[in-house]
Design an enzyme around this catalytic site. Structure first.
Site, PDB file in Angstrom:
ATOM      1  N   HIS A 170       0.829  -1.216   0.000  1.00 51.16           N
ATOM      2  CA  HIS A 170       0.000   0.000   0.000  1.00 51.16           C
ATOM      3  C   HIS A 170       0.859   1.261   0.000  1.00 51.16           C
ATOM      4  CE1 HIS A 170      -3.950   1.935   1.620  1.00 51.16           C
ATOM      5  NE2 HIS A 170      -3.282   2.780   0.859  1.00 51.16           N
ATOM      6  N   HIS A 180       1.559   5.119  -2.334  1.00 46.53           N
ATOM      7  CA  HIS A 180       1.108   6.051  -3.369  1.00 46.53           C
ATOM      8  C   HIS A 180       2.335   6.793  -3.886  1.00 46.53           C
ATOM      9  CE1 HIS A 180      -3.225   5.870  -2.020  1.00 46.53           C
ATOM     10  NE2 HIS A 180      -2.651   5.566  -0.866  1.00 46.53           N
ATOM     11  N   ASP A 220       0.839   2.811   3.746  1.00 47.15           N
ATOM     12  CA  ASP A 220      -0.014   3.844   3.150  1.00 47.15           C
ATOM     13  C   ASP A 220       0.812   5.123   2.938  1.00 47.15           C
ATOM     14  OD1 ASP A 220      -2.119   5.228   2.049  1.00 47.15           O
ATOM     15  OD2 ASP A 220      -3.294   5.356   3.882  1.00 47.15           O
ATOM     16  N   HIS A 258       2.516  14.353   0.454  1.00 48.11           N
ATOM     17  CA  HIS A 258       2.043  15.622  -0.111  1.00 48.11           C
ATOM     18  C   HIS A 258       3.148  16.643   0.099  1.00 48.11           C
ATOM     19  CE1 HIS A 258      -2.067  14.190  -0.675  1.00 48.11           C
ATOM     20  NE2 HIS A 258      -1.983  13.633   0.516  1.00 48.11           N
TER      21      HIS A 258
END
Ligand code: NCD
Ligand code: ZN
Length: 425
Positions: free
Chosen positions: A58, A60, A293, A297
């Site tokens: 998991h 990103h 996860d 940002h």
């Protein structure tokens, strides 16, 4: 290559000494033989422990579309620095990865840029899509919007996704229960949203005849209700797997309130009793693994007026697992299961079940030494989410298929092909 003077963790949780030879990317063990003198292709492991590389299903990495937030090259370096040797990337890209053409385009990017082994999730959508399920890790079902593609939260929509895909990973928060005006973040996304999503999932699963039910992975469990739900459905024999993330095991809502956007994440970090239930479930096996996860940002976004949710975690993954080991939450044996073996089994990735003869040579050297948190991190997120948490282990070197991809703060450059391979299919 060969690792000499190695002290390695076996899959049954014991340690062995000797040397580890890599032949065609696979492990050959030479217990009792410390190996040859220093030389080219010799990695001296004196003073370190050799652990299996982590499988993080998991992350990103945000490419295509948002590589300013991370990107595959940089994100896979951060992963390698955290001891991750296989990662599965989430599909909430720009545009979202929902079609066969987009999966192929994204795979081309990973093939060129990913330092570690990789696989891709596709995003489940309402429209019928042409993606062959065997080329993706899973279809990700967002019951709360976390992507430019809309969420699917209604019973029929959820059931259709569960009928269409053999493996489904789910973000289980029902966005209809959100109250976006409320503050702090955990009141805007209350636990009732999680409970409602679980009820929708469970009734959809029960409407599908048993042999046609998919394997379901509950992503990032953050509440005691999810732990109880996973325990109950597993006991009933459902093909259900549970993931939680380091931030839910380390922090509580009070910490998140104090830290502000730095610890703002979806689902939100909850109460001490939730953390206790999650720690217990990770310890006894009700939850199967800890995925990071990794959701970076930009610092400017995180410190701006409307901060996005997400915590970058890949870089701290193995030191955080070792912290749980030191605190008695994980045995060495559980550390292998939680760190690589369970996720590999769930997603059908062979050769990642611990250090043994014939396993893929994905190895991490760690040493007991406080991880410095003063230098800028590798991730473009630019902050240390665990800055106030002492981490007493450091990753010294990470080996992917027998190739060093990280060593003492340095990432070797590669001419031509990278050591990371696609693991699904
Ligand atoms: C995810 C992201 O940033 O991609 N953020 C997060 O807090 N987990 C998206 C999401 O799941 O909302
Ligand atoms: Zn995520």
């Amino acid at each position: 290559m060969i690792l000499t003077h190695a002290h390695w963790l076996t899959a049954d949780g014991t340690f062995q000494e000797g040397s580890i030879l890599v032949e065609q990317g696979r492990i050959r063990l030479e217990p009792g033989d410390p190996g040859p003198e220093p030389g080219p292709d010799v990695l001296d492991a004196t003073g370190s422990l050799v652990l299996p590389g982590l499988v993080d299903p998991h992350v990103h990495l945000r490419q295509p579309g948002q590589s300013g937030k991370e990107g595959v090259a940089n994100g896979s370096r951060a992963a390698a620095a955290g001891g991750i040797t296989t990662l599965l990337d989430m599909p909430n890209d720009r545009p979202p990865t929902t079609t066969a053409a987009r999966v192929a385009a994204k795979a081309a990017i990973f093939r060129q840029r990913c330092r570690v082994h990789w696989g891709l999730h596709v995003q489940a959508s309402r429209r019928p899509v042409d993606v062959d399920p065997s080329i993706v890790a899973s279809a990700k079902l967002y019951m709360a919007r976390g992507s430019p593609a809309p969420a699917i939260r209604d019973p029929d929509g959820v059931e259709a996704v569960l009928r269409r895909w053999p493996r489904v990973t789910v973000h289980a928060e029902d966005e209809a229960r959100f109250d976006p005006q409320r503050r702090p973040h955990d009141l805007a996304r209350p636990r009732e949203a999680v409970v409602a999503a679980l009820a929708t999932l469970e009734s959809a699963l029960r409407r599908i005849p048993e042999p046609r039910r998919p394997r379901l992975v509950l992503c990032h469990a953050s509440t005691r209700e999810e732990v109880a739900w996973v325990r109950r459905l597993k006991a009933e024999g459902f093909d259900l797997w549970g993931e939680t993330c380091p931030h839910y095991l380390v922090f509580t809502a009070d910490d998140a309130h104090r830290a502000g956007a730095r610890l703002q994440v979806n689902p939100p970090i909850r109460e001490p009793a939730d953390r206790e239930a999650l720690l217990e479930a990770v310890s006894d096996g009700a939850l199967d693994w800890i995925g990071t996860d990794h959701a970076p940002h930009r610092l400017a976004e995180k410190t701006g007026p409307n901060p996005p949710s997400g915590i970058a975690g890949a870089e701290w993954a193995l030191p955080l697992l070792l912290r749980l080991r030191d605190r008695g939450i994980l045995s060495w044996r559980r550390l292998v299961e939680v760190g690589c073996a369970r996720a590999a089994t769930c997603y059908g990735i062979a050769g990642r079940d611990g250090i043994r003869e014939g396993a893929v040579a994905d190895l991490v050297l760690v040493r007991p030494s406080r991880m410095p948190q003063s230098e800028p991190p590798v991730t473009r997120a630019g902050i240390h989410p665990y800055q106030d948490v002492p981490l007493d282990w450091q990753v010294q070197a990470t080996v992917v298929g027998g190739v060093v991809v990280y060593r003492d703060g340095v990432f070797p450059e590669f001419q031509g092909e990278l050591p990371g391979r696609r693991v699904i299919p």
